[in-house]
Scaffold this motif. Structure first.
Motif, PDB file in Angstrom:
ATOM      1  N   ALA A   1       0.849  -1.197   0.000  1.00  0.00           N
ATOM      2  CA  ALA A   1       0.000   0.000   0.000  1.00  0.00           C
ATOM      3  C   ALA A   1       0.882   1.244   0.000  1.00  0.00           C
ATOM      4  O   ALA A   1       2.005   1.218   0.513  1.00  0.00           O
ATOM      5  CB  ALA A   1      -0.890  -0.014   1.236  1.00  0.00           C
ATOM      6  N   ASN A   2       0.368   2.319  -0.572  1.00  0.00           N
ATOM      7  CA  ASN A   2       1.127   3.581  -0.569  1.00  0.00           C
ATOM      8  C   ASN A   2       1.243   4.124   0.846  1.00  0.00           C
ATOM      9  O   ASN A   2       0.375   3.899   1.689  1.00  0.00           O
ATOM     10  CB  ASN A   2       0.424   4.641  -1.434  1.00  0.00           C
ATOM     11  N   GLU A   3       2.325   4.855   1.062  1.00  0.00           N
ATOM     12  CA  GLU A   3       2.558   5.429   2.385  1.00  0.00           C
ATOM     13  C   GLU A   3       3.228   6.786   2.177  1.00  0.00           C
ATOM     14  O   GLU A   3       4.169   6.902   1.393  1.00  0.00           O
ATOM     15  CB  GLU A   3       3.493   4.497   3.145  1.00  0.00           C
ATOM     16  N   LEU A   4       2.732   7.794   2.881  1.00  0.00           N
ATOM     17  CA  LEU A   4       3.370   9.117   2.847  1.00  0.00           C
ATOM     18  C   LEU A   4       3.957   9.369   4.222  1.00  0.00           C
ATOM     19  O   LEU A   4       3.240   9.278   5.230  1.00  0.00           O
ATOM     20  CB  LEU A   4       2.327  10.195   2.523  1.00  0.00           C
TER      21      LEU A   4
ATOM     22  N   LEU B   1       9.980  14.583   3.439  1.00  0.00           N
ATOM     23  CA  LEU B   1       8.815  13.948   2.842  1.00  0.00           C
ATOM     24  C   LEU B   1       9.269  12.706   2.120  1.00  0.00           C
ATOM     25  O   LEU B   1      10.294  12.736   1.422  1.00  0.00           O
ATOM     26  CB  LEU B   1       8.208  14.876   1.800  1.00  0.00           C
ATOM     27  N   ALA B   2       8.546  11.630   2.264  1.00  0.00           N
ATOM     28  CA  ALA B   2       8.832  10.442   1.463  1.00  0.00           C
ATOM     29  C   ALA B   2       7.503   9.821   1.070  1.00  0.00           C
ATOM     30  O   ALA B   2       6.604   9.671   1.911  1.00  0.00           O
ATOM     31  CB  ALA B   2       9.673   9.442   2.258  1.00  0.00           C
ATOM     32  N   LEU B   3       7.379   9.516  -0.193  1.00  0.00           N
ATOM     33  CA  LEU B   3       6.155   8.903  -0.689  1.00  0.00           C
ATOM     34  C   LEU B   3       6.505   7.533  -1.246  1.00  0.00           C
ATOM     35  O   LEU B   3       7.322   7.408  -2.160  1.00  0.00           O
ATOM     36  CB  LEU B   3       5.537   9.776  -1.787  1.00  0.00           C
ATOM     37  N   GLN B   4       5.894   6.544  -0.628  1.00  0.00           N
ATOM     38  CA  GLN B   4       6.156   5.163  -1.065  1.00  0.00           C
ATOM     39  C   GLN B   4       5.094   4.777  -2.096  1.00  0.00           C
ATOM     40  O   GLN B   4       3.900   4.758  -1.799  1.00  0.00           O
ATOM     41  CB  GLN B   4       6.053   4.274   0.177  1.00  0.00           C
ATOM     42  N   LEU B   5       5.557   4.495  -3.314  1.00  0.00           N
ATOM     43  CA  LEU B   5       4.657   4.105  -4.394  1.00  0.00           C
ATOM     44  C   LEU B   5       5.013   2.691  -4.834  1.00  0.00           C
ATOM     45  O   LEU B   5       5.951   2.089  -4.316  1.00  0.00           O
ATOM     46  CB  LEU B   5       4.826   5.057  -5.584  1.00  0.00           C
ATOM     47  N   THR B   6       4.297   2.198  -5.812  1.00  0.00           N
ATOM     48  CA  THR B   6       4.667   0.909  -6.390  1.00  0.00           C
ATOM     49  C   THR B   6       4.937   1.104  -7.877  1.00  0.00           C
ATOM     50  O   THR B   6       4.117   1.696  -8.585  1.00  0.00           O
ATOM     51  CB  THR B   6       3.541  -0.119  -6.182  1.00  0.00           C
ATOM     52  N   GLY B   7       6.086   0.649  -8.314  1.00  0.00           N
ATOM     53  CA  GLY B   7       6.389   0.654  -9.742  1.00  0.00           C
ATOM     54  C   GLY B   7       6.374  -0.789 -10.221  1.00  0.00           C
ATOM     55  O   GLY B   7       5.974  -1.688  -9.487  1.00  0.00           O
ATOM     56  N   GLY B   8       6.858  -1.021 -11.451  1.00  0.00           N
ATOM     57  CA  GLY B   8       6.803  -2.392 -11.958  1.00  0.00           C
ATOM     58  C   GLY B   8       8.080  -2.783 -12.669  1.00  0.00           C
ATOM     59  O   GLY B   8       8.644  -2.004 -13.443  1.00  0.00           O
ATOM     60  N   VAL B   9       8.570  -3.997 -12.380  1.00  0.00           N
ATOM     61  CA  VAL B   9       9.672  -4.553 -13.168  1.00  0.00           C
ATOM     62  C   VAL B   9       9.081  -4.972 -14.509  1.00  0.00           C
ATOM     63  O   VAL B   9       7.994  -5.567 -14.561  1.00  0.00           O
ATOM     64  CB  VAL B   9      10.261  -5.785 -12.437  1.00  0.00           C
ATOM     65  N   PRO B  10       9.742  -4.606 -15.613  1.00  0.00           N
ATOM     66  CA  PRO B  10       9.117  -4.836 -16.919  1.00  0.00           C
ATOM     67  C   PRO B  10       9.106  -6.300 -17.337  1.00  0.00           C
ATOM     68  O   PRO B  10       9.881  -6.737 -18.177  1.00  0.00           O
ATOM     69  CB  PRO B  10       9.971  -3.980 -17.856  1.00  0.00           C
ATOM     70  N   LEU B  11       8.269  -7.049 -16.687  1.00  0.00           N
ATOM     71  CA  LEU B  11       7.993  -8.419 -17.139  1.00  0.00           C
ATOM     72  C   LEU B  11       6.588  -8.371 -17.724  1.00  0.00           C
ATOM     73  O   LEU B  11       5.903  -7.358 -17.645  1.00  0.00           O
ATOM     74  CB  LEU B  11       8.031  -9.374 -15.942  1.00  0.00           C
TER      75      LEU B  11
ATOM     76  N   THR C   1      10.430   4.657  -3.823  1.00  0.00           N
ATOM     77  CA  THR C   1      10.248   5.734  -2.843  1.00  0.00           C
ATOM     78  C   THR C   1      10.730   7.048  -3.409  1.00  0.00           C
ATOM     79  O   THR C   1      11.861   7.153  -3.887  1.00  0.00           O
ATOM     80  CB  THR C   1      11.022   5.428  -1.548  1.00  0.00           C
ATOM     81  N   LEU C   2       9.877   8.051  -3.380  1.00  0.00           N
ATOM     82  CA  LEU C   2      10.278   9.407  -3.761  1.00  0.00           C
ATOM     83  C   LEU C   2      10.502  10.163  -2.464  1.00  0.00           C
ATOM     84  O   LEU C   2       9.619  10.163  -1.599  1.00  0.00           O
ATOM     85  CB  LEU C   2       9.168  10.109  -4.535  1.00  0.00           C
TER      86      LEU C   2
END
Ligand code: NDP
Length: 460
Positions: A362-365, A375-385, A394-395
């Motif tokens: 889940a995202n987390e700020l 500030l840190a924003l935890q997102l989800t990206g994807g490995v290109p499979l 994390t930004l």
């Protein structure tokens, strides 16, 4: 802008550690008015020269980043008067001959507030003067109501504009940043509610023990010391609806609405929604990576009355009864002598409805209140499979360049008459109303006092 600051309690810890360094920072930034002068008072028998030497030494220790020339310049503007605050004649003597508005700052033991405010009222402050008080604003709701009534009498027609209840947390750059985050970002407000946010943690974790403040802390406990004031201020900024403007009325109206909406816990709820604990012997971490240092159990520290059962750790889970927040948990956790120092807000979003397998987190700020990370924003990206495999991304951003310390901003507000960094009387009372049911149930022994080793993450 007011040019004369009457500083009561000028030989104390708060003055030496925070107020003098804040004045030095203001002087360095050229933010103090021309002719600025401090009348410093306490009981010790000192003359101007002796007090100036004491101040210079404290500035050297606590404001090493301000140049020696600027510190010396500030020190020259300090005058010392000996005064006994329990004696109204002695308090009014400090004001004799003063015709222009002054700011009187009570850096005194809180037990003296009522006596000193009454004496200031009797002596009669010049029109346009201001009174600043440090937390705690009363030891409970009744105490806060009585203090507010007294302040209202003494402030007269000027009312709240003449009163500054100081909570330095409101002056932290990061807390200012929290306000900007909510007000100035298109992407924040649409998700700032319980349809998207599961839980918000407000954490105030310290890796230090008593640090010589046993006398004060043992009578207070961590709930009164930081949760009732600093942490509920942060909660109100997070939970409030957005104000229509940033004037002191609109902003503080929204904050007090948020506190009013925090549901008071029933006696039964206190038993499963709160925890209290105190530390036992252990080893505190060394931020520099060394072996750390051994501390005795809280109950064995000098100046502690172990039978009081004072808590050094507290956890309280609140609900905010508004359309926006129905269903989101607000967890407040504060502790001393823990394994790390972390003052932070963590906003935990609900998991996304996603057809991707592999469990996207889940995202987390995370909003740092006082530390290296802002500030840190935890997102989800994807490995290109094919299909993509979710990976955390994390930004993050470091804290903004702060310029002034928190107490610098607070003092500037007091001298210039801005009120947004001051806690309004009704805010202070509402904050007590939120915490009073917890304190009452704790005093009745409904929640056991747990234990945790100093240097650990808290009670298991
Ligand atoms: P200290 O005990 O270190 O200092 C108290 C000051 O008040 C001293 O200058 C003392 O000087 C003076 N004083 C005490 N009694 C009298 C009296 N009867 N007449 C005249 N002067 C008196 O306290 P702190 O500086 O730590 O705290 C001051 C206030 O700030 C408290 O309300 C505290 O809760 C609050 N605060 C403190 C923080 C801190 O980090 N220290 C943080 C946040 C809030 P003398 O003995 O020479 O008279």
């Amino acid at each position: 802008m007011i040019t004369k600051l009457v500083l009561l309690g000028a030989t104390g810890d708060l003055t030496g550690r925070y107020l003098l360094p804040a004045l030095a920072a203001l002087r360095a930034a050229d933010r103090l008015p021309d002719g600025f002068e401090v009348i410093a008072a306490a009981r010790q028998a000192l003359d101007d020269g002796a007090f100036q030497r004491m101040a210079a030494e404290r500035l050297e220790r606590h404001a090493p980043d301000v140049s020696a020339a600027v510190r010396a310049d500030l020190v020259r503007s300090l005058r010392y008067r000996r005064a006994e605050m329990t004696d109204p004649a002695s308090v009014s003597g400090l004001l004799s001959g003063i015709r222009h508005p002054v700011a009187v700052y009570l850096a005194l033991p809180p037990g003296l507030y009522a006596t000193v405010v009454t004496a200031l009222g009797t002596a009669g402050l010049p029109a346009g003067s201001r009174i600043a008080l440090e937390k705690p604003f009363g030891e409970d709701l009744d105490g806060a109501v009585a203090l507010n009534r007294l302040l209202a009498q003494v402030a007269g027609a000027a009312g709240e504009q003449a009163v500054f209840r100081v909570d330095h947390v409101l002056g932290l750059a990061t807390v200012q940043n929290l306000l900007a985050l909510r007000l100035a970002n298109r992407v924040v407000e649409p998700v700032w509610n319980s349809r998207h946010i599961e839980q918000i943690d407000i954490l105030w974790e310290e890796d230090l023990g008593l640090e010589g403040r046993a006398g004060y802390f043992d009578r207070s406990g961590i709930l009164r010391d930081v949760m009732q004031n600093h942490m509920l201020q942060v909660l109100s900024l997070i939970a409030m609806d957005l104000p229509a403007s940033l004037d002191e009325h609109a902003l503080r109206d929204r904050k007090v609405d948020a506190l009013r909406s925090a549901r008071r816990l029933s006696r039964d709820e206190v038993t499963f929604r709160t925890r209290r604990a105190r530390y036992t012997r252990g080893r505190l971490p060394d931020p520099a990576g060394g072996a750390g240092r051994e501390v005795p159990a809280y109950a064995d520290e000098d100046g502690i009355d172990a039978t009081r059962g004072t808590e050094t750790f507290a956890e309280v889970v609140l609900d905010i009864d508004t359309e926006r927040w129905a269903g989101t948990r607000f967890l407040l956790r504060a502790g001393k002598a823990l394994h790390r120092r972390r003052k932070q807000v963590t906003v935990r979003f609900l998991p996304a409805e996603s057809p991707l397998s592999g469990g996207a987190a889940a995202n987390e700020l995370r909003i740092g209140l006082d530390g290296p990370e802002d500030l840190a924003l935890q997102l989800t990206g994807g490995v290109p499979l094919n299909p993509p495999r979710p990976v955390p991304v994390t930004l993050s951003a470091p804290p903004p360049a702060t310029g002034l310390p928190a107490y610098g901003r607070v003092l500037l507000d007091i001298l210039s008459g801005g009120s947004t960094l001051s806690v309004r009387g009704d805010e202070a009372e509402e904050a007590w109303r939120v915490m009073t049911p917890v304190l009452t149930a704790w005093q009745a022994g409904l929640v056991p006092l747990e234990e945790y080793a100093a240097g650990s993450a808290g009670p298991p």
